[in-house]
Motif scaffolding. Structure first.
Motif, PDB file in Angstrom:
ATOM      1  N   ASN A 109       0.863  -1.187   0.000  1.00 18.43           N
ATOM      2  CA  ASN A 109       0.000   0.000   0.000  1.00 18.43           C
ATOM      3  C   ASN A 109       0.900   1.238   0.000  1.00 18.43           C
ATOM      4  N   SER A 110       0.406   2.346   0.520  1.00 22.72           N
ATOM      5  CA  SER A 110       1.166   3.593   0.443  1.00 22.72           C
ATOM      6  C   SER A 110       2.375   3.612   1.368  1.00 22.72           C
ATOM      7  N   SER A 111       2.427   2.683   2.327  1.00 22.85           N
ATOM      8  CA  SER A 111       3.477   2.806   3.346  1.00 22.85           C
ATOM      9  C   SER A 111       4.132   1.490   3.742  1.00 22.85           C
ATOM     10  N   ASN A 112       3.722   0.385   3.130  1.00 26.44           N
ATOM     11  CA  ASN A 112       4.323  -0.896   3.503  1.00 26.44           C
ATOM     12  C   ASN A 112       4.657  -1.701   2.259  1.00 26.44           C
ATOM     13  N   LEU A 116       7.755  -8.222   5.872  1.00 27.53           N
ATOM     14  CA  LEU A 116       7.063  -6.933   5.800  1.00 27.53           C
ATOM     15  C   LEU A 116       8.028  -5.832   6.225  1.00 27.53           C
ATOM     16  N   GLU A 155      -5.059  -3.462  -2.460  1.00 29.10           N
ATOM     17  CA  GLU A 155      -4.285  -2.923  -1.327  1.00 29.10           C
ATOM     18  C   GLU A 155      -4.036  -4.040  -0.330  1.00 29.10           C
ATOM     19  N   THR A 158      -1.605  -8.813   3.889  1.00 28.04           N
ATOM     20  CA  THR A 158      -1.448  -8.314   5.254  1.00 28.04           C
ATOM     21  C   THR A 158      -2.812  -8.404   5.928  1.00 28.04           C
ATOM     22  N   SER A 206      -4.437  -6.379   8.042  1.00 24.70           N
ATOM     23  CA  SER A 206      -5.267  -5.191   7.883  1.00 24.70           C
ATOM     24  C   SER A 206      -5.112  -4.670   6.477  1.00 24.70           C
TER      25      SER A 206
HETATM   26  C1  LIG Z   1      -0.592  -0.570   4.921  1.00 21.71           C
HETATM   27  O1  LIG Z   1      -0.370  -1.911   5.313  1.00 21.71           O
HETATM   28  C2  LIG Z   1       0.067  -2.058   6.653  1.00 21.71           C
HETATM   29  C3  LIG Z   1       0.394  -3.501   6.874  1.00 21.71           C
HETATM   30  O2  LIG Z   1      -0.744  -4.283   6.784  1.00 21.71           O
HETATM   31  C4  LIG Z   1      -0.982  -1.532   7.611  1.00 21.71           C
HETATM   32  O3  LIG Z   1      -0.535  -1.659   8.932  1.00 21.71           O
HETATM   33  C5  LIG Z   1      -1.268  -0.093   7.283  1.00 21.71           C
HETATM   34  O4  LIG Z   1      -2.336   0.375   8.079  1.00 21.71           O
HETATM   35  C6  LIG Z   1      -1.638   0.074   5.812  1.00 21.71           C
HETATM   36  N1  LIG Z   1      -1.700   1.482   5.503  1.00 21.71           N
HETATM   37  C7  LIG Z   1      -2.721   2.003   4.847  1.00 21.71           C
HETATM   38  C8  LIG Z   1      -2.633   3.473   4.603  1.00 21.71           C
HETATM   39  O5  LIG Z   1      -3.668   1.349   4.463  1.00 21.71           O
END
Ligand SMILES: *[C@@H]1O[C@H](CO)[C@@H](O)[C@H](O)[C@H]1NC(C)=O
Length: 485
Positions: free
Chosen positions: A382-385, A416, A444, A477, A479
């Motif tokens: 996603n945008s950060s992982n 991760l 995502e 992931t 979430s």
């Molecule tokens: C991106 O993925 C990580 C790992 O699952 C999660 O913790 C995080 O909330 C996600 N960020 C967004 C902006 O969805």
């Protein structure tokens, strides 16, 4: 020897494991074993340059932006003919008829579009090129029919007058939705002109009608010397984000300068010998899914394998800003670098200080063990992982300097990492899944790729029989995963 304090070390190692619940777990890995029956035979192993050790033969995979259509490409087991099989990107079932580029000799990159169209990068013998070495070429198909075909090598392309072929493409094809152009970054050899007999690389941009666009500051006919690894990802405007590994001693972010130029950024110092640089982006069959753009961001993450760098000496041939180094370790470890945008390295550049004892202080290591690591890839969740993956060999034997190693396959690892390059939790280990084709963010938090379900033997040169089944694996992931139904 038995350790007297084994209880203490047990207590010490229990700590981090207990705290790792935010990372990936075994249930993050989902496998669809033998889900696709191929219309043609496929040989899943390619022998590596110089060592002959087995590498996965790349099977490009791409999913359309609307996520309705996927495509899987593979080279026919005969060595000629690249097949493209439409794939349902949710179930991975085959859907629709296979399309074949009958003269293609390598499945070198694939782009999927929303309107039942795709583009594929391959190479083929072209009698009009004046060479019997395959020439790189891009095809676009729509509704199963060829729309155009454009050679991106051969005569009359390089203003410097040399003609290029690609015996191994060892590069990638990308498409920018915003800019509406393709670009391919490929390894080339010159068969005519000033560079005859030498190896380098080229970056070619094409519009959606297949016209080559010569873009100043983006197109390139001869960048990195004896390119040994490419990482390439689209940007919203040219130049696209590009990385090369060269045979002079470094890996470069080449977005600016399109070559091993100090206009770019020196990502790392590497041990290089005889056109080898440790197969940083996978060597033969590699150079895909090494550089990934965070979803919706301008930032990128790059994964490679390295022996590290010590004892920097001058590179007299290249001059100021260039160095030679020795490897720090016999085996290779996994390294990552982050870019805040396509031109900007988050960490410092690798040092070019002659005499420096340490040439790798800037490297962010994902592994630091004595197992040999190979086949490193990066994909954005996603945008950060992001997902970083690699394979390990236990007790490696490394007979060839600056090349791959052999030994007991110890597993594929899935880790991760966040956008600061920090590891989140511990990696998931799998001994029956591998990354053997492009990693795609299908939604995502969900990254999927093709592989062949097989016994993976890295103990030495291997000959493997052809297969008719393709598997897919995904890491999701917990979430943010929106499993498509
Ligand atoms: C991106 O993925 C990580 C790992 O699952 C999660 O913790 C995080 O909330 C996600 N960020 C967004 C902006 O969805």
């Amino acid at each position: 020897m038995r350790q007297p304090h084994s209880l203490l070390s047990l207590l010490l190692t229990a700590g981090p494991i207990a705290q790792s619940s935010s990372g990936l777990s075994d249930s993050s890995l989902e496998k669809h074993v033998d889900i696709v029956t191929l219309g043609h035979s496929f040989n899943p192993v390619i022998a590596a340059y110089r060592t002959g050790y087995p590498h996965h033969r790349r099977t490009p995979f791409a999913v359309s932006p609307n996520r309705r259509t996927g495509y899987l490409a593979y080279l026919d087991a005969s060595g000629t003919g690249v097949h493209v099989q439409p794939i349902n990107p949710s179930t991975f079932a085959a859907m629709g008829d296979t399309v074949t580029v009958s003269a293609g000799k390598e499945a070198g990159g694939l782009v999927a579009h929303d309107d039942d169209a795709f583009a594929i990068l391959t190479n083929e013998i072209s009698p009009s090129s004046g060479s019997d070495i395959p020439i790189p070429v891009i095809y676009r198909f729509k509704n199963g029919r060829q729309v155009w075909k454009t050679f991106i090598g051969g005569p009359n392309l390089d203003s410097g007058g040399s003609s290029h072929a690609s015996p191994d493409i060892n590069g990638d094809l990308v498409f920018s939705e915003k800019y509406g152009h393709y670009a391919a970054y490929i390894v080339v050899t010159a068969y005519e002109g000033w560079a005859s007999g030498h190896f380098g690389d080229a970056i070619r941009y094409l519009d959606t009608d297949g016209n080559i666009k010569e873009i100043s500051g983006a197109s390139s006919s001869w960048g990195c010397s004896h390119n040994t690894g490419i990482a390439f990802e689209a940007a919203d405007a040219p130049p696209f984000a590009s990385i090369c590994a060269e045979d002079q001693g470094a890996i470069w972010l080449t977005t600016k300068g399109q070559g091993m130029a100090t206009a770019g950024k020196k990502i790392s110092n590497e041990l290089t010998v005889n056109g080898g640089s440790n197969e940083p982006m996978g060597g033969m069959g590699g150079s895909y899914s090494a550089l990934a753009r965070f979803v919706g961001q301008d930032s990128y993450i790059f994964a490679w394998v390295s022996r590290g760098a010590v004892d920097l000496t001058p590179n007299d041939w290249m001059g100021t800003g260039y160095t030679k180094s020795q490897g720090r370790t016999e085996n290779r470890n996994v390294a990552i670098a982050l870019f805040s945008d396509k031109n900007t390295l988050v960490d410092e550049e690798a040092t070019s200080e002659i005499g420096a004892a340490d040439g790798d202080n800037q490297v962010t290591w994902v592994t630091e063990g004595s197992n040999d690591c190979s086949n490193a890839h990066a994909a954005a969740f996603n945008s950060s992982n992001a997902l970083i993956t690699w394979e390990e060999i236990q007790d490696p034997i490394c007979d060839f300097e600056a090349m791959g190693c052999r030994g007991k396959f110890a597993g594929t690892f899935y880790q991760l990492v966040n956008s600061k390059g920090e590891k989140v939790g511990v990696p998931v280990k799998s001994t029956d899944s591998f990354v053997a084709g492009d990693m795609v963010t299908v939604s995502e938090g969900r990254v999927c790729w093709p592989y062949i379900s097989m016994d993976w033997d890295l103990s030495g040169p291997a000959s493997v029989s052809s297969v008719r089944k393709m598997s897919f694996a995904c890491i999701s992931t917990a979430s943010g995963s929106t499993t498509p139904s």
